[in-house]
Motif scaffolding. Structure first.
Motif, PDB file in Angstrom:
ATOM      1  N   UNK A  78      -3.157  -5.475   1.567  1.00 29.06           N
ATOM      2  CA  UNK A  78      -2.129  -5.628   0.531  1.00 29.06           C
ATOM      3  C   UNK A  78      -0.722  -5.644   1.100  1.00 29.06           C
ATOM      4  N   UNK A  79      -0.577  -5.916   2.409  1.00 26.93           N
ATOM      5  CA  UNK A  79       0.744  -6.008   3.019  1.00 26.93           C
ATOM      6  C   UNK A  79       0.925  -7.397   3.628  1.00 26.93           C
ATOM      7  N   UNK A  80       2.108  -7.973   3.422  1.00 22.27           N
ATOM      8  CA  UNK A  80       2.402  -9.302   3.962  1.00 22.27           C
ATOM      9  C   UNK A  80       2.686  -9.197   5.457  1.00 22.27           C
ATOM     10  N   UNK A 120       3.852   7.010   8.893  1.00 17.62           N
ATOM     11  CA  UNK A 120       2.492   6.480   8.781  1.00 17.62           C
ATOM     12  C   UNK A 120       2.467   5.340   7.771  1.00 17.62           C
ATOM     13  N   UNK A 121       1.966   4.172   8.196  1.00 14.54           N
ATOM     14  CA  UNK A 121       1.853   3.006   7.316  1.00 14.54           C
ATOM     15  C   UNK A 121       0.426   2.920   6.778  1.00 14.54           C
ATOM     16  N   UNK A 122       0.224   2.069   5.784  1.00 10.42           N
ATOM     17  CA  UNK A 122      -1.126   1.865   5.267  1.00 10.42           C
ATOM     18  C   UNK A 122      -1.760   0.592   5.838  1.00 10.42           C
ATOM     19  N   UNK A 123      -1.192   0.099   6.907  1.00  7.14           N
ATOM     20  CA  UNK A 123      -1.749  -1.049   7.632  1.00  7.14           C
ATOM     21  C   UNK A 123      -1.344  -0.945   9.089  1.00  7.14           C
ATOM     22  N   UNK A 124      -1.744  -1.899   9.931  1.00  6.52           N
ATOM     23  CA  UNK A 124      -1.439  -1.842  11.365  1.00  6.52           C
ATOM     24  C   UNK A 124      -0.851  -3.162  11.852  1.00  6.52           C
TER      25      UNK A 124
END
Length: 718
Positions: free
Chosen positions: A623-625, A678-682
């Motif tokens: 859900x991240x661009x 902390x991100x919810x993607x990498x």
């Protein structure tokens, strides 16, 4: 009248005599019959080659003709010569009477008187004369018998019937194998120089180097009547052989096997056997090589190739085994090119896959690991950069030398310097080897000027484009000069060829690009001058260098070769040059109110309404661009100089004003000025590009991120 008739008859008779064929007066031909006997020293009862005298025409031999045979000094007759008549006319001669007429003059001279039967001659004949001699003094060179027959039709002169040789024999080795320990090495061969040269009871001693001993040696094999026995040597360095019977009919050949034990203190390298003994042999010969298991890999001389071109031959790589099976059967050998180079495999304009891949070739040695073939095909992987060859699971009988043969490669436009191939795999061959020196297709020069942001039509340095070689820039191609983001060209420059004879077919401008069309190639390296360049840099351009890059089909010819899109998709140009320095940057934190919009799944994006294009589309992950790092930086107003990639740690660092953002590939931790978030993607690498989540990075560097669900549009405002 009678006198005239008599005179005419006389003339005709003389003329008829002159017309008799010349062959009627041909003399004899004198030759030797059989092998020329070799003599090594003094000896008795030696049969030299027979002397043969052939009539050239019937009648060369006449009853009562005397032939004197004379031997050279140091050679004397052991017994009287024996005459045999042969040929169709042999019955015309009395052989017994002729032999009875053979008389000794001295020990070196005999006279032979020819005796016929007295009947009319029927055909030509030949005399064959046997010569049995004693050698009283060894000489050098040929042994010739002299034939003298004055007053006859018999040819006089010397005929070679024997030859003095030095030494008793010649020593050689039939093969010189390389072994890794105790084994049978190369067969030794001794060839006698003369019949009986090796006398009965004479000895032959063969000594090995320190660390080597004979292992259960066997009696050699020999030809003719020669016989050799083993006296001693098992477990010792010196093998002693003894002649138990001499050769009698012809010089003998002796073959000696070499079963050798190798101790732990034996020196590596050639094994040299030394000869001695009463037989007079004093040679030194190499019977083989003792070596460790090991693989030596080298490259031939590096070749000079050109960046941006396909199908270029680089140096072959040679792999040599120290001994057989140093390479492990059933394992792999790999050859890997660096980024920016690939082996020849592509899809042509008709959609066909074209493979022009190198093979491994056996140069010498056993080809068991190649399945009995002289070549071995490989498999291509790693985006065209790696060739893998799998050896057959079959042991080799002898050490191999193999070659990475005919390696043709495609080279990206931005590659420069030494091209190395890394050799690896599981078979035992390793190393990095320089196979080519890559020269740029063109070089760029400029003398940069100072410019300010927000000022239009500012002059920058002229650009000099120099071909690396003649015909480097191909006809009907384009040179594209590209300015960095937020910099546009203000004018159409002047383009001229100042050296060489390449021809230009027009120049055009569009935003941040200048396009130069090449009409025809030059027959020698050409130099192009691009002058009158002017630019406008908007307020988002940071302080520092303005670099113009060069691209297009003229300098990135891989696209032309394949007939499709550019082969190295992650290579955007063939080089760059500094044309200006920004001396007054945009005010801190000011980006001119710039708004950048990205649409998911679309390579096109807009900057303040002006459309640009990425080389990869934005996509969604968790859900991240996700966007390529270059275009993330562009949207945030960060110059390329402020993007730092650490290959060792796979970490990307972006610097903007007083903020430093860091992300590691595969990690969900974003660090801002040392603070971990902390991100919810990498961050990831996809298709060779570093992809970052725009929302997290943008907000970390002070931008405002917006999302339009209806249009799938991400907006970055700063």
């Amino acid at each position: 009248m009678k006198k005239k008739i008599i005179s005419m008859v006389t003339v005709l008779a003389l003329t008829a005599t002159m017309l008799v064929p010349v062959a009627a007066f041909a003399a004899t031909t004198n030759t030797s019959v059989g092998a020329i006997r070799t003599v090594a020293g003094t000896s008795t009862n030696i049969n030299l080659a027979d002397l043969r005298i052939d009539e050239g025409v019937m009648g060369n031999f006449a009853d009562g003709d005397v032939i004197a045979l004379t031997l050279p000094s140091g050679v004397k007759f052991n017994s009287a010569p024996v005459v045999t008549f042969t040929g169709s006319g042999k019955a015309d001669f009395d052989t017994a009477a002729t032999n009875a007429s053979v008389k000794s003059v001295t020990s070196r001279v005999y006279n032979i008187t020819i005796k016929t039967t007295g009947a009319a001659r029927t055909d030509k004949a030949a005399m064959q004369i046997g010569l049995n001699v004693d050698i009283t003094s060894a000489g050098t060179g040929d042994i010739a018998v002299n034939v003298a027959a004055p007053g006859t039709a018999i040819t006089e002169g010397d005929v070679v019937v024997g030859r003095f040789v030095s030494g008793n024999g010649t020593v050689s080795v039939l093969t010189t194998p390389t072994k890794g320990g105790s084994a049978e090495f190369g067969m030794i061969r001794i060839v006698e120089n003369a019949i009986g040269a090796l006398d009965q009871d004479e000895t032959i001693k063969i000594k090995l180097p320190n660390g080597y001993t004979w292992n259960n040696p066997v009696a050699p094999s020999a030809t003719d009547t020669l016989a050799i026995a083993v006296v001693s040597g098992d477990g010792e360095r010196t093998l002693e052989l003894k002649v138990t019977n001499e050769s009698t009919s012809r010089p003998a050949m002796i073959d000696i096997k070499t079963p050798i034990s190798v101790s732990t203190d034996a020196g590596k390298g050639d094994i040299t056997a030394s000869f001695s003994g009463t037989a007079g042999l004093s040679d030194e010969v190499v019977v083989g090589t003792y070596a460790d298991y090991g693989v030596s890999t080298t490259a031939k001389d590096a070749k000079e190739v050109t960046a941006g071109k396909d199908d270029q031959r680089v140096a072959e790589i040679v792999i040599e085994e120290g001994i057989a099976n140093s390479l492990i059967p059933g394992r792999t050998i790999t050859f890997t090119l660096p980024e920016g180079a690939r082996f020849r495999s592509y899809t042509d304009t008709d959609g066909n896959v074209v493979n022009e891949l190198p093979k491994l070739k056996v140069v010498s040695g056993d080809n068991g690991m190649f399945g009995g073939s002289s070549t071995l095909a490989g498999a291509l992987s790693n985006s065209g950069r790696t060739m893998t060859y799998t050896l057959a699971n079959t042991s080799s009988a002898s050490a191999m030398e193999i070659e990475f043969n005919d390696p043709d490669v495609d080279i990206a436009a931005n590659f420069a310097g030494e091209l190395e191939i890394e050799v690896g795999g599981t078979a035992g061959a390793t190393g990095d080897f320089v196979v080519a020196d890559v020269k740029p297709l063109v070089t760029l020069e400029s003398e940069p000027t100072d410019i300010k942001v927000g000022v239009q039509n500012q002059k920058v340095g002229d650009i000099i484009i120099t071909e690396g070689a003649k015909e480097a820039l191909e006809e009907k191609s384009e040179i594209v000069l590209s300015a960095p983001a937020d910099v546009t060209f203000s004018t159409v420059p002047t383009v001229e060829v100042i050296e060489g004879n390449l021809e230009i077919d027009g120049v055009s401008k569009s935003g941040g690009t200048i396009t130069i069309k090449v009409d025809t190639e030059g027959t020698k390296p050409s130099v192009i001058k691009v002058s009158g360049l002017a630019v406008t840099a908007n307020r988002a351009v940071p302080e520092g260098e303005i670099k113009v890059s060069v691209k297009g089909s003229a300098v990135m010819q891989n696209a032309i070769e394949t007939g499709s899109s550019y082969a190295f998709a992650n290579v955007t140009n063939a080089g760059s040059v500094v044309v200006a320095n920004v001396v007054t940057p945009a005010p801190d934190g000011v980006g001119g109110g710039q708004v950048v919009e990205f649409v998911l799944g679309n390579k096109a994006y807009t900057v303040d309404g002006v459309e640009k294009e990425m080389d990869v589309a934005a996509y969604v992950q968790n859900d991240r661009t996700m966007l390529p790092v270059r275009f993330v930086a562009d949207a945030l107003g960060v110059s390329n100089d402020n993007i730092i990639w650490n290959e060792a740690t796979s970490q990307v660092t972006i610097i903007k004003d007083n903020r430093v953002a860091q992300m590691t590939i595969g990690s969900n931790i974003l660090t801002i000025n040392g603070t971990r978030i902390t991100m919810d993607t990498t961050a990831v690498i996809k298709d060779g590009r570093t992809m970052l989540p725009i929302r997290f990075v943008g907000q970390a560097l002070g931008a405002t991120i917006g999302w339009n669900e209806a249009t799938s549009t991400v907006t970055v405002s700063r």
